[in-house]
Design a protein around this motif. Structure first.
Motif, PDB file in Angstrom:
ATOM      1  N   SER A 267     -78.875 102.890  36.198  1.00 18.57           N
ATOM      2  CA  SER A 267     -78.857 101.530  35.434  1.00 18.57           C
ATOM      3  C   SER A 267     -80.241 101.437  34.890  1.00 18.57           C
ATOM      4  O   SER A 267     -80.367 101.073  33.800  1.00 18.57           O
ATOM      5  CB  SER A 267     -78.566 100.242  36.267  1.00 18.57           C
ATOM      6  N   PRO A 305     -74.557  92.643  50.630  1.00 13.23           N
ATOM      7  CA  PRO A 305     -73.420  93.296  50.904  1.00 13.23           C
ATOM      8  C   PRO A 305     -73.191  93.834  52.318  1.00 13.23           C
ATOM      9  O   PRO A 305     -74.083  93.839  53.126  1.00 13.23           O
ATOM     10  CB  PRO A 305     -73.532  94.695  50.050  1.00 13.23           C
ATOM     11  N   TRP A 309     -70.183 100.204  49.467  1.00 17.89           N
ATOM     12  CA  TRP A 309     -69.702  99.998  48.063  1.00 17.89           C
ATOM     13  C   TRP A 309     -70.358  98.725  47.630  1.00 17.89           C
ATOM     14  O   TRP A 309     -70.863  98.797  46.499  1.00 17.89           O
ATOM     15  CB  TRP A 309     -68.031  99.939  48.128  1.00 17.89           C
ATOM     16  N   GLY A 310     -70.605  97.715  48.333  1.00 17.09           N
ATOM     17  CA  GLY A 310     -71.041  96.583  47.876  1.00 17.09           C
ATOM     18  C   GLY A 310     -72.707  96.693  47.574  1.00 17.09           C
ATOM     19  O   GLY A 310     -73.326  96.091  46.537  1.00 17.09           O
ATOM     20  N   CYS A 312     -73.777  99.636  46.802  1.00 16.44           N
ATOM     21  CA  CYS A 312     -73.869 100.501  45.549  1.00 16.44           C
ATOM     22  C   CYS A 312     -74.168  99.617  44.409  1.00 16.44           C
ATOM     23  O   CYS A 312     -74.723  99.884  43.490  1.00 16.44           O
ATOM     24  CB  CYS A 312     -72.719 101.324  45.274  1.00 16.44           C
ATOM     25  N   LEU A 313     -72.987  98.486  44.287  1.00 13.64           N
ATOM     26  CA  LEU A 313     -73.075  97.699  43.035  1.00 13.64           C
ATOM     27  C   LEU A 313     -74.291  96.934  42.903  1.00 13.64           C
ATOM     28  O   LEU A 313     -75.151  96.651  41.845  1.00 13.64           O
ATOM     29  CB  LEU A 313     -72.059  96.871  43.257  1.00 13.64           C
ATOM     30  N   ALA A 314     -74.934  96.435  44.086  1.00  9.34           N
ATOM     31  CA  ALA A 314     -76.323  95.568  44.083  1.00  9.34           C
ATOM     32  C   ALA A 314     -77.465  96.423  43.631  1.00  9.34           C
ATOM     33  O   ALA A 314     -78.250  96.293  42.962  1.00  9.34           O
ATOM     34  CB  ALA A 314     -76.563  95.084  45.495  1.00  9.34           C
ATOM     35  N   LEU A 316     -77.178  99.189  41.597  1.00  6.10           N
ATOM     36  CA  LEU A 316     -77.290  99.333  40.058  1.00  6.10           C
ATOM     37  C   LEU A 316     -77.744  98.158  39.426  1.00  6.10           C
ATOM     38  O   LEU A 316     -78.301  98.314  38.562  1.00  6.10           O
ATOM     39  CB  LEU A 316     -75.704  99.538  39.822  1.00  6.10           C
ATOM     40  N   VAL A 317     -77.274  96.815  39.703  1.00  7.20           N
ATOM     41  CA  VAL A 317     -77.916  95.635  39.253  1.00  7.20           C
ATOM     42  C   VAL A 317     -79.418  95.565  39.422  1.00  7.20           C
ATOM     43  O   VAL A 317     -80.276  95.542  38.250  1.00  7.20           O
ATOM     44  CB  VAL A 317     -77.296  94.437  39.795  1.00  7.20           C
TER      45      VAL A 317
END
Length: 411
Positions: A267, A305, A309-310, A312-314, A316-317
């Motif tokens: 990101s 998280p 997977w959680g 991973c999303l954090a 990216l942000v």
């Protein structure tokens, strides 16, 4: 205020006469910048079974880089980059060999840390040399600004590839593979950069030197503010670089740490390009505290998280504000650094980031052992908020003066 950087400006910068050779060589030389330290940390962790020991060794290497970057930068400002890069490449290769032997023999952590410091201090500083070269290849204006943005964006690409490669190579039959491969790429790239016509033709102007000031670039109040911003950024990165692999181990996937860290830069590169086209806040003296505060606030997401997977999303942000900060630090040098100290000034940025990362890794390693990764992420966020407040109090030191190009305040 200057116009925002366009994609045409990037093309102009990268195709300017004399740029092609240094660009290609510096790519190889800087590819391992996020790989060698992490590969060393993972290598030591595999051999010792301790994140605390791995954090200390990695921090030793980062402190070495912090000391070496300024010293090498000051020498390059006076004699050019070619001879220093040749010399340090040879010393670096020899010291990496000694460090690998020490790890293989399970030497005491104190010895491995001391050797890691020497490895770091000898790491050839092709990054500051590359950044300073743009000031000689391009006149002030959008194309030079695009070149500095390219430096930051390309660095983030290496932060995508480096941790992933380190994570994959530590899982190979010999966990030290990443250290050796990374060091080899750094040496080859640095020697290649030093051998280009642009680097060999570098002739420093004695009239530009700061004079008798022993402090050099850091004598400027504005440079001290830029260094503080880079220090805060590095501290937060250091916390993340220990906390994320520890979270992977906690989740039962010990080899996923490097790959997870790469998500920070995915990101970051995308947002970095968009941010360069239309940055906010536009004035540099407001941008540095705002970006550090935003990054610190986003790190709280990493503590939430309960699954990979959680996380991973954090990641990216949170990673979205990495490249904007790196670019801001590089451009702020144009406002803050005294004349004739371009390489050393960027060396101070490298020093601050790496010293901050060493501090963050050391503290994070202890917190992870005691309280777990979530505590490390929350502590990092709190530290970042405090340092952002200090930057806000020092913001006036980055208001452009008559020496600086006033338009840079709006880059």
């Amino acid at each position: 205020m200057s116009q925002s950087t366009s994609l045409t400006d990037y093309r102009t910068a990268l195709t300017t006469p004399g740029a092609r050779g240094p660009v290609i060589a510096s790519l190889l030389g800087r590819l391992p910048i996020a790989m060698v330290g992490l590969a060393l940390m993972l290598y030591v962790q595999q051999e010792t079974g301790s994140f605390a020991a791995a954090g200390l060794v990695s921090a030793g290497a980062l402190i070495g880089v912090a000391c070496g970057s300024v010293a090498q930068g000051r020498v390059m400002d006076r004699v050019g980059p070619t001879v220093p890069l040749y010399v340090m490449s040879g010393v670096f290769a020899a010291l990496v060999t000694v460090e690998v032997v020490a790890i293989e023999l399970h030497a005491p952590v104190a010895l491995m840390t001391a050797l890691a410091f020497l490895v770091g201090i000898s790491e050839p500083m092709v990054g500051p040399a590359s950044r300073a070269l743009w000031g000689r290849l391009l006149p002030p204006g959008p194309a030079r600004d695009a070149a500095y943005s390219y430096e930051a964006i390309s660095l983030e690409v290496f932060f995508i590839l480096g941790p992933g490669l380190a994570g994959l190579m530590v899982a190979m039959p010999w966990p030290g593979t990443g250290v050796v491969v990374g060091a080899a790429c750094m040496v080859i790239g640095s020697v290649g950069f030093a051998s280009t016509r642009a680097a060999r033709g570098h002739r420093p102007d004695p009239a530009e030197r700061v004079g008798s000031s022993l402090l050099g670039a850091i004598a400027s109040p504005g440079m001290r503010t830029v260094a503080l911003a880079a220090l805060g950024f590095g501290i937060l990165i250091g916390f993340i670089e220990i906390g994320v692999p520890a979270a992977a181990v906690e989740a039962g996937h010990p080899t996923a740490g490097g790959l997870l860290l790469s998500l920070l830069s995915v990101s970051s590169v995308v947002v970095g390009v968009a941010y360069g086209l239309r940055p906010w806040p536009r004035p540099m003296h407001l941008r540095l505290p705002a970006l550090l505060f935003g990054f610190a606030a986003l790190l709280t997401l990493l503590a939430v998280p309960s699954t990979l997977w959680g996380l991973c999303l954090a990641l990216l942000v949170a990673g979205s504000l990495i490249t904007p900060q790196s670019t801001a630090h590089s451009v702020a040098i144009e406002i803050a650094a005294p004349a004739g100290t371009a390489t050393e000034a960027f060396g101070w940025v490298v020093t601050s980031v790496t010293l901050g990362a060493a501090i963050g890794q050391s503290l994070s390693g202890q917190l992870v052992e005691i309280s777990g990764p979530a505590a490390s992420f929350l502590t990092a966020s709190a530290v970042g908020v405090v340092l952002a407040a200090v930057l806000w109090l020092r913001r006036r030191t980055l208001v452009p003066t008559s020496r600086s190009d006033v338009s840079l305040a709006g880059i």
